[in-house]
Design a protein around this motif. Structure first.
Motif, short mmCIF file in Angstrom:
data_model
loop_
_atom_site.label_atom_id
_atom_site.label_comp_id
_atom_site.label_asym_id
_atom_site.label_seq_id
_atom_site.Cartn_x
_atom_site.Cartn_y
_atom_site.Cartn_z
N GLU A 24 17.61 -27.86 19.39
CA GLU A 24 18.72 -28.70 18.93
C GLU A 24 18.54 -29.12 17.48
OE1 GLU A 24 19.42 -32.02 21.53
OE2 GLU A 24 19.71 -30.71 23.26
N LYS A 25 17.29 -29.30 17.05
CA LYS A 25 17.01 -29.71 15.67
C LYS A 25 17.00 -28.53 14.71
CE LYS A 25 14.14 -33.79 16.39
NZ LYS A 25 12.79 -34.31 16.14
N GLY A 26 17.13 -27.31 15.23
CA GLY A 26 17.09 -26.14 14.38
C GLY A 26 15.68 -25.67 14.06
N GLN A 27 14.71 -26.17 14.81
CA GLN A 27 13.31 -25.78 14.62
C GLN A 27 13.02 -24.63 15.59
OE1 GLN A 27 11.31 -29.47 15.42
NE2 GLN A 27 11.92 -30.36 13.46
N PHE A 28 13.52 -23.46 15.24
CA PHE A 28 13.51 -22.33 16.16
C PHE A 28 12.11 -21.84 16.49
CE2 PHE A 28 17.61 -21.90 13.77
CZ PHE A 28 18.37 -22.53 14.75
N GLN A 29 11.22 -21.82 15.49
CA GLN A 29 9.86 -21.36 15.77
C GLN A 29 9.15 -22.32 16.72
OE1 GLN A 29 8.66 -18.28 14.88
NE2 GLN A 29 7.17 -18.88 16.43
N LEU A 54 16.35 -20.60 26.92
CA LEU A 54 16.12 -21.27 25.64
C LEU A 54 15.48 -20.33 24.64
CD1 LEU A 54 14.77 -24.87 26.38
CD2 LEU A 54 16.94 -24.23 25.37
N LYS A 55 14.53 -19.55 25.11
CA LYS A 55 13.86 -18.58 24.25
C LYS A 55 14.87 -17.57 23.70
CE LYS A 55 10.07 -15.25 24.22
NZ LYS A 55 8.98 -14.65 24.99
N ALA A 56 15.76 -17.09 24.57
CA ALA A 56 16.79 -16.14 24.13
C ALA A 56 17.70 -16.77 23.08
CB ALA A 56 17.59 -15.65 25.32
N GLN A 57 18.05 -18.02 23.25
CA GLN A 57 18.89 -18.71 22.27
C GLN A 57 18.18 -18.81 20.91
OE1 GLN A 57 19.80 -22.45 24.17
NE2 GLN A 57 21.79 -21.69 24.83
N ALA A 58 16.90 -19.19 20.93
CA ALA A 58 16.14 -19.30 19.68
C ALA A 58 15.99 -17.93 19.02
CB ALA A 58 14.78 -19.93 19.96
N LEU A 59 15.75 -16.91 19.83
CA LEU A 59 15.62 -15.56 19.27
C LEU A 59 16.94 -15.09 18.66
CD1 LEU A 59 13.45 -14.01 22.10
CD2 LEU A 59 12.75 -14.33 19.72
N LYS A 60 18.04 -15.42 19.29
CA LYS A 60 19.34 -15.05 18.75
C LYS A 60 19.57 -15.71 17.39
CE LYS A 60 24.27 -15.17 19.74
NZ LYS A 60 25.31 -15.60 20.69
N ARG A 61 19.20 -16.97 17.29
CA ARG A 61 19.42 -17.70 16.04
C ARG A 61 18.48 -17.24 14.93
NH1 ARG A 61 20.77 -23.78 18.15
NH2 ARG A 61 22.52 -23.16 19.47
N THR A 62 17.38 -16.61 15.30
CA THR A 62 16.47 -16.06 14.29
C THR A 62 16.69 -14.57 14.11
OG1 THR A 62 14.68 -15.80 15.91
CG2 THR A 62 14.71 -17.84 14.61
N GLN A 64 16.46 -12.04 16.12
CA GLN A 64 15.51 -11.14 16.78
C GLN A 64 16.19 -10.61 18.05
OE1 GLN A 64 11.42 -12.67 17.03
NE2 GLN A 64 12.10 -14.37 15.72
N ILE A 65 17.17 -9.76 17.83
CA ILE A 65 18.07 -9.34 18.89
C ILE A 65 17.36 -8.54 19.99
CG2 ILE A 65 20.21 -8.08 19.40
CD1 ILE A 65 20.52 -10.72 17.74
N SER A 66 16.46 -7.65 19.62
CA SER A 66 15.79 -6.85 20.65
C SER A 66 14.92 -7.73 21.54
CB SER A 66 14.96 -5.72 20.03
OG SER A 66 13.93 -6.24 19.23
N GLU A 67 14.25 -8.72 20.96
CA GLU A 67 13.45 -9.65 21.75
C GLU A 67 14.34 -10.53 22.63
OE1 GLU A 67 10.05 -9.77 22.05
OE2 GLU A 67 10.18 -7.91 20.89
N MET A 68 15.50 -10.89 22.08
CA MET A 68 16.45 -11.68 22.86
C MET A 68 16.89 -10.90 24.10
SD MET A 68 20.32 -12.89 21.91
CE MET A 68 20.93 -11.24 22.19
N GLN A 69 17.16 -9.61 23.92
CA GLN A 69 17.58 -8.77 25.04
C GLN A 69 16.50 -8.69 26.11
OE1 GLN A 69 20.35 -7.72 25.90
NE2 GLN A 69 21.57 -7.84 24.07
#
Length: 78
Positions: A24-29, A54-62, A64-69
């Motif tokens: 929520e704070k934008g601290q994706f890592q 949640l991990k998929a959402q953070a990966l999407k915002r960074t 990292q599409i293949s990891e999100m998948q």
């Protein structure tokens, strides 16, 4: 909480909330670190699927599409 009570029945919830707040704070890592720790330390947790999402959402915002998948595929398998 995790340092003081690592065997608490609420430890996985604490990690999940930590990840959710970081996202929520934008601290994706930080969100990725917390979800990875939850998934590693508590593989049988009832928060596992939520943490993967949640991990998929953070990966999407960074972007990292293949990891999100991979995370989304694991959710589908569960």
């Amino acid at each position: 909480m995790l340092k003081a009570y690592p065997n608490s029945i609420h430890a996985d919830n604490a990690l999940y909330l930590e990840a959710e707040l970081a996202l929520e704070k934008g601290q994706f890592q930080n969100a990725l670190n917390s979800t990875s720790e939850l998934l590693k330390l508590y593989p049988q947790s009832n928060k596992r699927v939520s943490a993967l999402y949640l991990k998929a959402q953070a990966l999407k915002r960074t972007k990292q599409i293949s990891e999100m998948q991979k995370a989304l595929n694991e959710i589908s398998q569960k």
